[in-house]
Design a protein around this motif. Structure first.
Motif, short mmCIF file in Angstrom:
data_model
loop_
_atom_site.label_atom_id
_atom_site.label_comp_id
_atom_site.label_asym_id
_atom_site.label_seq_id
_atom_site.Cartn_x
_atom_site.Cartn_y
_atom_site.Cartn_z
N UNK A 177 30.97 19.45 -13.47
CA UNK A 177 30.10 18.90 -12.43
C UNK A 177 30.43 17.47 -12.03
N UNK A 178 29.62 16.92 -11.14
CA UNK A 178 29.81 15.54 -10.70
C UNK A 178 29.03 14.58 -11.61
N UNK A 179 29.16 13.31 -11.35
CA UNK A 179 28.20 12.35 -11.88
C UNK A 179 27.57 11.63 -10.69
N UNK A 180 26.33 11.23 -10.86
CA UNK A 180 25.61 10.48 -9.82
C UNK A 180 25.41 9.05 -10.32
N UNK A 181 25.89 8.10 -9.54
CA UNK A 181 25.77 6.69 -9.90
C UNK A 181 24.74 6.04 -9.00
N UNK A 182 23.63 5.62 -9.59
CA UNK A 182 22.47 5.17 -8.82
C UNK A 182 22.75 3.89 -8.04
N UNK A 224 31.40 18.14 -6.17
CA UNK A 224 31.64 19.10 -7.25
C UNK A 224 30.38 19.90 -7.56
N UNK A 225 30.54 21.22 -7.66
CA UNK A 225 29.40 22.08 -8.02
C UNK A 225 29.33 22.31 -9.53
N UNK A 247 36.77 19.01 -17.19
CA UNK A 247 36.78 19.57 -15.84
C UNK A 247 35.82 18.86 -14.91
N UNK A 248 35.07 17.88 -15.41
CA UNK A 248 34.09 17.18 -14.58
C UNK A 248 34.77 16.27 -13.57
N UNK A 249 34.11 16.07 -12.43
CA UNK A 249 34.57 15.12 -11.41
C UNK A 249 33.76 13.84 -11.60
N UNK A 250 34.23 12.99 -12.50
CA UNK A 250 33.50 11.79 -12.89
C UNK A 250 33.75 10.67 -11.89
N UNK A 251 32.70 9.96 -11.53
CA UNK A 251 32.84 8.83 -10.60
C UNK A 251 33.72 7.75 -11.21
N UNK A 252 34.65 7.21 -10.42
CA UNK A 252 35.52 6.13 -10.89
C UNK A 252 34.82 4.78 -10.82
N UNK A 280 39.66 23.54 -4.88
CA UNK A 280 38.83 22.34 -4.81
C UNK A 280 37.35 22.62 -4.94
N UNK A 281 36.53 21.70 -4.43
CA UNK A 281 35.09 21.74 -4.61
C UNK A 281 34.44 22.85 -3.78
N UNK A 282 33.38 23.43 -4.35
CA UNK A 282 32.49 24.30 -3.59
C UNK A 282 33.07 25.65 -3.22
N UNK A 283 34.17 26.06 -3.84
CA UNK A 283 34.76 27.37 -3.53
C UNK A 283 34.63 28.28 -4.75
#
Length: 413
Positions: free
Chosen positions: A209-214, A225-226, A288-293, A371-374
């Protein structure tokens, strides 16, 4: 959760007194989460009724190659019409497991010699799945040389015997030959399947999954990323016997295998801390995560009001989870993902070196369906020796299987 959960089981019943036990056996399979299709020999219906087994399995019971419906003719006499075929080939291919219980001496002999005079035998000869058989007969029959020869021949075919038990027999004698009790059959199957799973005893940590950075209490920096790829890997790893810890960012997905430990996080820092909490006891880590840089340097405590025509946010780097794991890696097999838009191969090779990876799974946004969402993905494997192995476009479930085949191969080398 039972290893039989989600399995498609064909239960073949032959004509012995022990057939009455199959009602309990069907109930136990259903309780374990399996889907059961019963096939009976014509003789077995003298010992247990198809209606009983159909009610318990919630499926029609098959015993002939075709079904015919009887309807009144013009003179009032019942005539047969509307024949439908019970396809033994489809039944054999449908099954994940086939269990023949009770397996009488007559049925065992037919299995050995390829005698195909009923639907059960035809399905057995068509089956591509593991086949188990639970013999049931009187003690002298069980020890007869011809029966022993049948056991040996079926073993040579790759079939597995569920040994008979000792006890009182239908003849009134007491000894070996009694079909294993339903509870013992289920336990035998579970133990046998678990013992053959290639990743049994391995702990695999997977990020997804993704990460959310506030930015403030209502806004964040994230990506599309789903988490589907990581969730598919987790489910497949659990099916192969691994102890799985899935560390996932925000995602609507859920795992289908209930034995997976799911750790839900939001930010890159939370994922970093969760990964380090588990990594030392991990055999395999798959990132496999899409981590925020990057993340906002300062998080507003209140919602930022729209006031100026332009607005800027100061960003700072997040901790590189994969690189940090590569630095402390001992014997772990470490797999990373790379999603690139240009110079894909060279950038992936640099990532292998910088982050001390054993394998990288390269995705390119240039490839349609990746890629994402497929529901699909197109990947290229690159190992630490820079061996490049491009793969075809596949479902993410099949891609997960390919990734875990690399893990299995690593431990088989």
């Amino acid at each position: 959760m039972s290893v039989l959960s989600g399995k498609k089981i064909v239960l073949g019943i032959s004509g012995g007194i022990a057939a009455y036990k199959t009602a309990t056996l069907v109930r136990l399979f259903i309780k374990a989460g399996a889907e059961v299709q019963v096939i009976m020999t014509p003789a077995s219906k003298d010992f247990v009724t198809p209606l009983t087994l159909s009610t318990l399995s919630k499926k029609p019971v098959f015993s002939t190659f075709y079904n015919e419906e009887e309807v009144p003719g013009q003179d009032g006499i019942l005539v047969k019409q509307n024949a439908s075929w019970n396809n033994h080939v489809e039944l054999g291919l449908w099954a994940d497991l086939m269990i023949i219980a009770p397996a009488t001496a007559n049925t065992l002999s037919k299995m050995v010699n390829g005698t195909c005079d009923n639907l059960l035998l035809a399905t057995y000869l068509s089956a591509k799945c593991p086949v188990y058989f639970a013999p049931a007969m009187d003690l002298d029959m069980y020890k007869h040389p011809s029966t022993i020869a049948s056991f040996n021949a079926l073993h040579a075919f790759g079939n597995t015997i569920i040994p008979a038990e000792s006890g009182e027999l239908a003849s009134g004698l007491s000894g070996e030959g009694r079909m294993a009790e339903p509870e013992n059959i289920v336990a035998f199957l579970e133990n046998d399947i678990l013992g053959k799973l290639p990743l049994r005893g391995k702990k695999i940590m997977i990020t997804a999954g993704p990460t959310y950075e506030a930015i403030d209490p209502v806004r964040f920096i994230g990506n599309h990323s789903s988490g589907r790829m990581g969730f598919e890997i987790a489910d497949e790893a659990a099916k192969l016997g691994a102890n799985v810890v899935l560390i996932t960012g925000p995602s609507h997905l859920n795992v289908s295998h209930k034995s997976i430990e799911v750790v839900r996080v939001v930010s890159a820092q939370e994922m970093y801390e969760a990964c380090h909490a588990h990594f030392n006891t991990t055999d395999v880590a798959i990132a496999a995560a899409a981590v925020a840089d990057y993340r906002p340097k300062n998080i507003a405590l209140q919602k930022i009001k729209k006031s100026e025509s332009s607005f800027s946010i100061a960003l700072e780097k997040t901790n590189d989870i994969l690189a940090s794991l590569g630095q402390i890696k001992k014997n772990q097999f470490l797999i990373g993902f790379a999603l690139e838009t240009e110079n894909e191969i060279e950038n992936a090779k640099l990532k292998i070196q910088k982050k001390n990876l054993d394998l990288i799974v390269l995705n390119s946004l240039q490839d349609e369906g990746a890629g994402f969402g497929t529901a699909t993905n197109k990947i290229t494997f690159i190992d630490a020796n820079f061996t490049i192995e491009p793969m075809d476009l596949k479902s993410k479930e099949m891609v997960a299987q390919d990734i875990l085949n690399k893990v299995i191969a690593h431990y088989n080398d």
